[in-house]
Design a protein around this motif. Sequence first.
Motif, PDB file in Angstrom:
ATOM      1  N   ARG A  72       0.837  -1.215   0.000  1.00  0.00           N
ATOM      2  CA  ARG A  72       0.000   0.000   0.000  1.00  0.00           C
ATOM      3  C   ARG A  72       0.863   1.254   0.000  1.00  0.00           C
ATOM      4  O   ARG A  72       0.529   2.259  -0.635  1.00  0.00           O
ATOM      5  CB  ARG A  72      -0.938   0.000   1.209  1.00  0.00           C
ATOM      6  N   LYS A  75      -1.900   5.148   7.709  1.00  0.00           N
ATOM      7  CA  LYS A  75      -2.617   3.998   7.167  1.00  0.00           C
ATOM      8  C   LYS A  75      -3.081   3.071   8.281  1.00  0.00           C
ATOM      9  O   LYS A  75      -4.191   2.525   8.246  1.00  0.00           O
ATOM     10  CB  LYS A  75      -1.743   3.231   6.166  1.00  0.00           C
ATOM     11  N   TYR A 135      -6.003   4.671   9.912  1.00  0.00           N
ATOM     12  CA  TYR A 135      -7.143   4.514   9.012  1.00  0.00           C
ATOM     13  C   TYR A 135      -7.754   3.118   9.186  1.00  0.00           C
ATOM     14  O   TYR A 135      -8.969   2.961   9.310  1.00  0.00           O
ATOM     15  CB  TYR A 135      -6.680   4.725   7.572  1.00  0.00           C
ATOM     16  N   ASP A 136      -6.893   2.119   9.257  1.00  0.00           N
ATOM     17  CA  ASP A 136      -7.382   0.741   9.364  1.00  0.00           C
ATOM     18  C   ASP A 136      -8.142   0.487  10.654  1.00  0.00           C
ATOM     19  O   ASP A 136      -9.030  -0.359  10.694  1.00  0.00           O
ATOM     20  CB  ASP A 136      -6.212  -0.246   9.266  1.00  0.00           C
ATOM     21  N   GLU A 162      -6.221   8.020   4.020  1.00  0.00           N
ATOM     22  CA  GLU A 162      -5.104   7.073   4.025  1.00  0.00           C
ATOM     23  C   GLU A 162      -3.750   7.708   3.807  1.00  0.00           C
ATOM     24  O   GLU A 162      -2.724   7.080   4.006  1.00  0.00           O
ATOM     25  CB  GLU A 162      -5.322   6.009   2.948  1.00  0.00           C
TER      26      GLU A 162
END
Length: 804
Positions: free
Chosen positions: A200, A549, A552-553, A560
């Motif tokens: 990612r 990230k 965000y998860d 993100e």
Amino acid sequence: MSKHYDHIAIEKKWRKRWEENPINLPNDKKPKYYCLDMFPYPSAAGLHVGHWRGYVVGDAISRYKILQGFEVLHPMGFDAFGLPAENYAITQGVHPAVSTAESVENFKRQLKDLSAVFDWSKEINTTDPSYYKWTQWIFVKMFKEGLAYEKEMPLNWCPKCKAVLANEEATNGVCDRCGSVVTKKMLRQWMLKITKYAERLLNDLDKLDWPEKVKKMQSDWIGKSYGAEIDFEVEGLHKRIKVFTTRPDTLYGATFMVLAPGHKLVSELTSSEQKEAIDEYVFAASTKSSVDRVSSKEKTGVFTGSYAVNPLNNERIPIWVADYVLEDYGTGAIMCVPAHDERDFEFAKKFGLKITQVITKEGSQDMELEEAYTEEGIMINSAHFNGIPSTEAKEVIASYLEENGIGKKTINYKLRDWVFSRQRYWGEPIPIIHCEKCGTVPVPEEDLPVVLPNVESYQPTDTGESPLSAIDEWVNTTCPICGGPAKRETNTMPQWAGSSWYFLRYPDPHNDDEFASKESLRAWLPVDMYIGGIEHAVLHLLYARFYTKFLYDIGAVEFEEPFIRLFNQGMVNKDGIKMSKSKGNYVSPDDMLERYGCDSLRMYELFVGPPELDVEWSDSGIDGVYRYLTKLWKLINEYKDKIIEPNNEYDFVRNKMIYEITTRFNNFTLNTVVSGFMEYTNKIIELAKKHDGIDMETLEALTIMLSPFAPHISEEIWELTGHKDTVFDQSWPEFFTEKLKEDTVEIALQINGKLRGNLSISADDPKEVIIEQAKEALREKLEGVSIVKEIYVPGKIVNIVVRN
Ligand code: ANZ
Ligand code: ZN
């Protein structure tokens, strides 16, 4: 006010006014703009004019956006944990908290001298327990998600000082303090699983409006390679060696193998005759850093005495140990193809090993290779694969190996998990408790922060543990699960921890229940413009993306990527080298401010060169800017009472000036904005003489546009010309295209097909001229990348295709 340009009186007056009436940040119906400077590490040395450069860029942009009607967040804070303060404590006997607080005070004073629109009510400091409570909270979350784990790792160890050393304290494999050769010591470390995010972190680079060079540095750092793992049988032993290669097409040319010195099969493969030489070599390698190993010019190595079998042609090939192969990349073992790999070629030449060419340019074999042939070509010496292009052979051979159970296709990343613990005092305690019954237990979120206790001695300990381990009453605690006796983790976090998420805290820095409220995050993030030095291209900027990230998860943020646009200001050099106190080529803004004033220094910082390039500081260069402001001052004083009716000449000059300065500003060529002011002030002086008077609208436009650069004199001029409000409450002036020359058209500038700016061109100009102008406008973004193609769609688009 006096007739001559009295910068001291003017700047004093306006700083006082702005303190009493801070520049209004407009209401929240306006669009937002979050302009962030990389926050400083507050060293004892203070700021020099090199540090100012980035801050002036950030402040000019913030003020520009305010004038364009944005609500702007432009905060400042301090990244104050870290080794320098701790080393200072050790040598000077001053507590790091004390020395850091002093440095912060000094930095703040210096930053205030900038007259930037920093919102000091939002100031943060990473060493503040109410701040690092959240640094620890994120760690606890990562631990709960399985992203923080413990592992035995080799660390730099000085046997004389009996201390763990950071890489920067062990340059060239020698202890900075005592000069002893540094060895490795296995110690338990905390790791963060950043590798889980490799894909990612790589893919999302595409979404970012960042300089291509930085994106390339990040993608190289992540280092994704496609290749294959291939098994080689060891002759006479029921063992296989697995290698990772990106070039399965070269397998017929693999004439020897190399294992990393720390590979687990080394001792088993070593014959009794070779044992002494191998042992000695392996020990020597363990004292070198991987950087030294990979970059050392002369290849070294030792034969193990064993042979492997090339799985395609059954050739018997010797197995060597050499330190240019690293333990922790791929499988720690390689097949060596000297004909097509530079390092293997050097190695084979040095030790007289066989070289078999398997790829050639024209399908014919070279007599004898003088260097490795690393390009693509046609396969030779490769049995039934002969004659096909090597690019195809990569896939064909990899599939063949897979079908025959000799290998499999794989992907490898260079990115490693992040070693997250330090055996140091001046950092955030890692919020973990070790219980004999319950194991490794995170500190409950409601018990955060785990406050860093006071210690008498900051000296690293001789066990390699943090100085915190010596404070029994702090270390001994109770287990949050079973209530039994337990011990606190004594390692602290690295300096990067606090800076990996600070941009999230600014919108809501006093919140005690959350690192920031959802509303404040929604209102301000992501950061629209991030300004800082290129030295942070990988570590900080990658860590910040990783943290974002992760958050965000777990649903803690709704985006993100933290930084939409990135700008790297160049360095300021003096006498050809980077300015710094230790090198003695240090220019303090304090002296410059006294002599020339803040406005001149601000403008000179921008005028000195394109903002993204390194520049050489010259004390005399600032004279030119000072003379410009003096000239402007004279113009105003001479004509402020001679305002005349508008006329065509003034209209044209004003329009052209607004157009030029706006476009240059948008393209970030801020040095040319400053020269634009000089150019157009000269034109206005000519017109003022010619018409014996000045046009108010032109004067206003100039003053408003100048205010992000030279705020004090702009306010003063604004007041002198009869205005009652402040210049910062005005709107950025507009231009009318129809009043510019007819033959200009606006075209789009793209990099790899993505919009990166606009440019006004003369439609009749030849293609080459237009492309040159486009590249000039995009220079910051194109720095350090290679251009593959330049496409011009007449009157519409210039697209620059670059390689990543
Ligand atoms: C055979 C070969 C032939 C290779 C050839 C290259 C060229 P990247 O692109 O960086 O992933 N390699 C693999 N593991 C290694 C290690 N632990 N330490 C040092 N080198 C290692 O590079 C992958 C290539 O680097 C691999 O492909 C391997 O050499 C080497 F003409 O295999 B190659
Ligand atoms: Zn327990």
